[in-house]
Design an enzyme around this catalytic site. Structure first.
Site, PDB file in Angstrom:
ATOM      1  N   ASP A   1     -30.895  55.874 -25.082  1.00 20.26           N
ATOM      2  CA  ASP A   1     -29.904  54.815 -25.304  1.00 20.26           C
ATOM      3  C   ASP A   1     -28.677  55.096 -24.427  1.00 20.26           C
ATOM      4  O   ASP A   1     -28.228  56.233 -24.334  1.00 20.26           O
ATOM      5  CB  ASP A   1     -29.521  54.774 -26.792  1.00 20.26           C
ATOM      6  CG  ASP A   1     -28.810  53.497 -27.167  1.00 20.26           C
ATOM      7  OD1 ASP A   1     -29.374  52.709 -27.949  1.00 20.26           O
ATOM      8  OD2 ASP A   1     -27.668  53.280 -26.686  1.00 20.26           O
ATOM      9  N   ILE A   2     -28.156  54.047 -23.771  1.00 22.54           N
ATOM     10  CA  ILE A   2     -26.984  54.281 -22.897  1.00 22.54           C
ATOM     11  C   ILE A   2     -25.708  54.562 -23.677  1.00 22.54           C
ATOM     12  O   ILE A   2     -24.765  55.082 -23.094  1.00 22.54           O
ATOM     13  CB  ILE A   2     -26.655  53.131 -21.901  1.00 22.54           C
ATOM     14  CG1 ILE A   2     -26.981  51.768 -22.428  1.00 22.54           C
ATOM     15  CG2 ILE A   2     -27.164  53.394 -20.527  1.00 22.54           C
ATOM     16  CD1 ILE A   2     -26.369  50.675 -21.556  1.00 22.54           C
TER      17      ILE A   2
ATOM     18  N   HIS B   1     -37.170  46.934 -31.043  1.00 24.90           N
ATOM     19  CA  HIS B   1     -37.052  48.347 -30.635  1.00 24.90           C
ATOM     20  C   HIS B   1     -36.783  49.203 -31.856  1.00 24.90           C
ATOM     21  O   HIS B   1     -36.143  48.764 -32.811  1.00 24.90           O
ATOM     22  CB  HIS B   1     -35.944  48.524 -29.588  1.00 24.90           C
ATOM     23  CG  HIS B   1     -34.624  47.936 -29.989  1.00 24.90           C
ATOM     24  ND1 HIS B   1     -34.356  46.587 -29.863  1.00 24.90           N
ATOM     25  CD2 HIS B   1     -33.527  48.491 -30.529  1.00 24.90           C
ATOM     26  CE1 HIS B   1     -33.131  46.348 -30.305  1.00 24.90           C
ATOM     27  NE2 HIS B   1     -32.605  47.483 -30.727  1.00 24.90           N
ATOM     28  N   LEU B   2     -37.276  50.419 -31.754  1.00 25.29           N
ATOM     29  CA  LEU B   2     -37.075  51.415 -32.809  1.00 25.29           C
ATOM     30  C   LEU B   2     -36.116  52.471 -32.261  1.00 25.29           C
ATOM     31  O   LEU B   2     -36.320  52.984 -31.158  1.00 25.29           O
ATOM     32  CB  LEU B   2     -38.439  52.041 -33.152  1.00 25.29           C
ATOM     33  CG  LEU B   2     -38.483  53.168 -34.173  1.00 25.29           C
ATOM     34  CD1 LEU B   2     -37.949  52.710 -35.520  1.00 25.29           C
ATOM     35  CD2 LEU B   2     -39.929  53.671 -34.330  1.00 25.29           C
ATOM     36  N   HIS B   3     -35.061  52.762 -33.026  1.00 27.04           N
ATOM     37  CA  HIS B   3     -34.138  53.835 -32.634  1.00 27.04           C
ATOM     38  C   HIS B   3     -34.638  55.155 -33.216  1.00 27.04           C
ATOM     39  O   HIS B   3     -35.013  55.209 -34.401  1.00 27.04           O
ATOM     40  CB  HIS B   3     -32.746  53.598 -33.229  1.00 27.04           C
ATOM     41  CG  HIS B   3     -32.021  52.388 -32.744  1.00 27.04           C
ATOM     42  ND1 HIS B   3     -31.032  52.439 -31.783  1.00 27.04           N
ATOM     43  CD2 HIS B   3     -32.099  51.083 -33.115  1.00 27.04           C
ATOM     44  CE1 HIS B   3     -30.530  51.227 -31.581  1.00 27.04           C
ATOM     45  NE2 HIS B   3     -31.156  50.385 -32.388  1.00 27.04           N
TER      46      HIS B   3
ATOM     47  N   ASN C   1     -33.003  47.820 -36.412  1.00 25.34           N
ATOM     48  CA  ASN C   1     -32.007  46.818 -36.786  1.00 25.34           C
ATOM     49  C   ASN C   1     -32.712  45.463 -36.701  1.00 25.34           C
ATOM     50  O   ASN C   1     -33.394  45.179 -35.712  1.00 25.34           O
ATOM     51  CB  ASN C   1     -30.810  46.866 -35.836  1.00 25.34           C
ATOM     52  CG  ASN C   1     -29.977  48.123 -36.046  1.00 25.34           C
ATOM     53  OD1 ASN C   1     -29.882  48.623 -37.162  1.00 25.34           O
ATOM     54  ND2 ASN C   1     -29.390  48.643 -34.990  1.00 25.34           N
TER      55      ASN C   1
HETATM   56  P1  AMP Z   1     -29.562  47.116 -31.419  1.00 25.31           P
HETATM   57  O1  AMP Z   1     -28.126  47.024 -31.836  1.00 25.31           O
HETATM   58  O2  AMP Z   1     -30.468  47.656 -32.490  1.00 25.31           O
HETATM   59  O3  AMP Z   1     -30.056  45.825 -30.805  1.00 25.31           O
HETATM   60  O4  AMP Z   1     -29.597  48.238 -30.302  1.00 25.31           O
HETATM   61  C1  AMP Z   1     -29.599  47.978 -28.943  1.00 25.31           C
HETATM   62  C2  AMP Z   1     -29.349  49.309 -28.285  1.00 25.31           C
HETATM   63  O5  AMP Z   1     -29.684  49.179 -26.922  1.00 25.31           O
HETATM   64  C3  AMP Z   1     -27.888  49.776 -28.339  1.00 25.31           C
HETATM   65  O6  AMP Z   1     -27.834  51.034 -28.999  1.00 25.31           O
HETATM   66  C4  AMP Z   1     -27.471  49.847 -26.873  1.00 25.31           C
HETATM   67  O7  AMP Z   1     -26.635  50.957 -26.613  1.00 25.31           O
HETATM   68  C5  AMP Z   1     -28.809  49.989 -26.174  1.00 25.31           C
HETATM   69  N1  AMP Z   1     -28.878  49.487 -24.807  1.00 25.31           N
HETATM   70  C6  AMP Z   1     -28.485  48.268 -24.349  1.00 25.31           C
HETATM   71  N2  AMP Z   1     -28.728  48.162 -23.031  1.00 25.31           N
HETATM   72  C7  AMP Z   1     -29.325  49.323 -22.655  1.00 25.31           C
HETATM   73  C8  AMP Z   1     -29.825  49.833 -21.407  1.00 25.31           C
HETATM   74  N3  AMP Z   1     -29.755  49.112 -20.275  1.00 25.31           N
HETATM   75  N4  AMP Z   1     -30.346  51.071 -21.381  1.00 25.31           N
HETATM   76  C9  AMP Z   1     -30.404  51.817 -22.505  1.00 25.31           C
HETATM   77  N5  AMP Z   1     -29.958  51.396 -23.707  1.00 25.31           N
HETATM   78  C10 AMP Z   1     -29.423  50.175 -23.783  1.00 25.31           C
END
Ligand code: AMP
Ligand code: ZN
Length: 109
Positions: free
Chosen positions: A29-30, A97-99, A84
């Site tokens: 995650d960025i 996506h799964l965190h 989420n």
């Molecule tokens: P959500 O809030 O569950 O939709 O999480 C989306 C996640 O994607 C967030 O934690 C962001 O930091 C992450 N994210 C968004 N763009 C990128 C990217 N280009 N590379 C890596 N992570 C990303």
């Protein structure tokens, strides 16, 4: 379709890849909310847990397996797994996506 996670899965946008197979990608995650914060993303575009079609449930549940296998490979022995779901559930990227979060200071994403 203008989807950032589809572009990452297609290698059109770079990411810090942890693992990859034909069906899914694991990348960092960025904006990490923990020492280790990965996203486990299917290559197929599915919007959200809210909109999974019955045929896609095996793919969605396979993300948990992918998370567990990748964690085991990297010697990570404890973690949180978070989906989420929908805007009201904090989902900002409309590609399922799964965190995976691990380490001492974990904030929920
Ligand atoms: P959500 O809030 O569950 O939709 O999480 C989306 C996640 O994607 C967030 O934690 C962001 O930091 C992450 N994210 C968004 N763009 C990128 C990217 N280009 N590379 C890596 N992570 C990303
Ligand atoms: Zn997508």
């Amino acid at each position: 379709m203008d989807c950032i996670f589809c572009k990452i899965a297609a290698h059109e946008v770079s990411s810090d890849i942890v693992a990859e197979d034909e069906a899914a990608m694991v990348f960092k995650d960025i904006h990490p909310k923990a020492e280790t914060h990965w996203l486990i993303v299917p290559k197929k575009h599915i919007h959200s847990v809210l909109s999974v079609e019955s045929d896609d449930w095996p793919l969605v549940t396979s993300l948990i397996k992918k998370a567990a296998e990748t964690a085991r490979d990297q010697n990570i022995n404890g973690y949180k797994l978070v989906f989420n779901v929908g805007r009201e559930g904090g989902q900002m990227v409309d590609h399922i996506h799964l965190h995976l979060l691990a380490g001492k200071k974990i904030e929920l994403p």
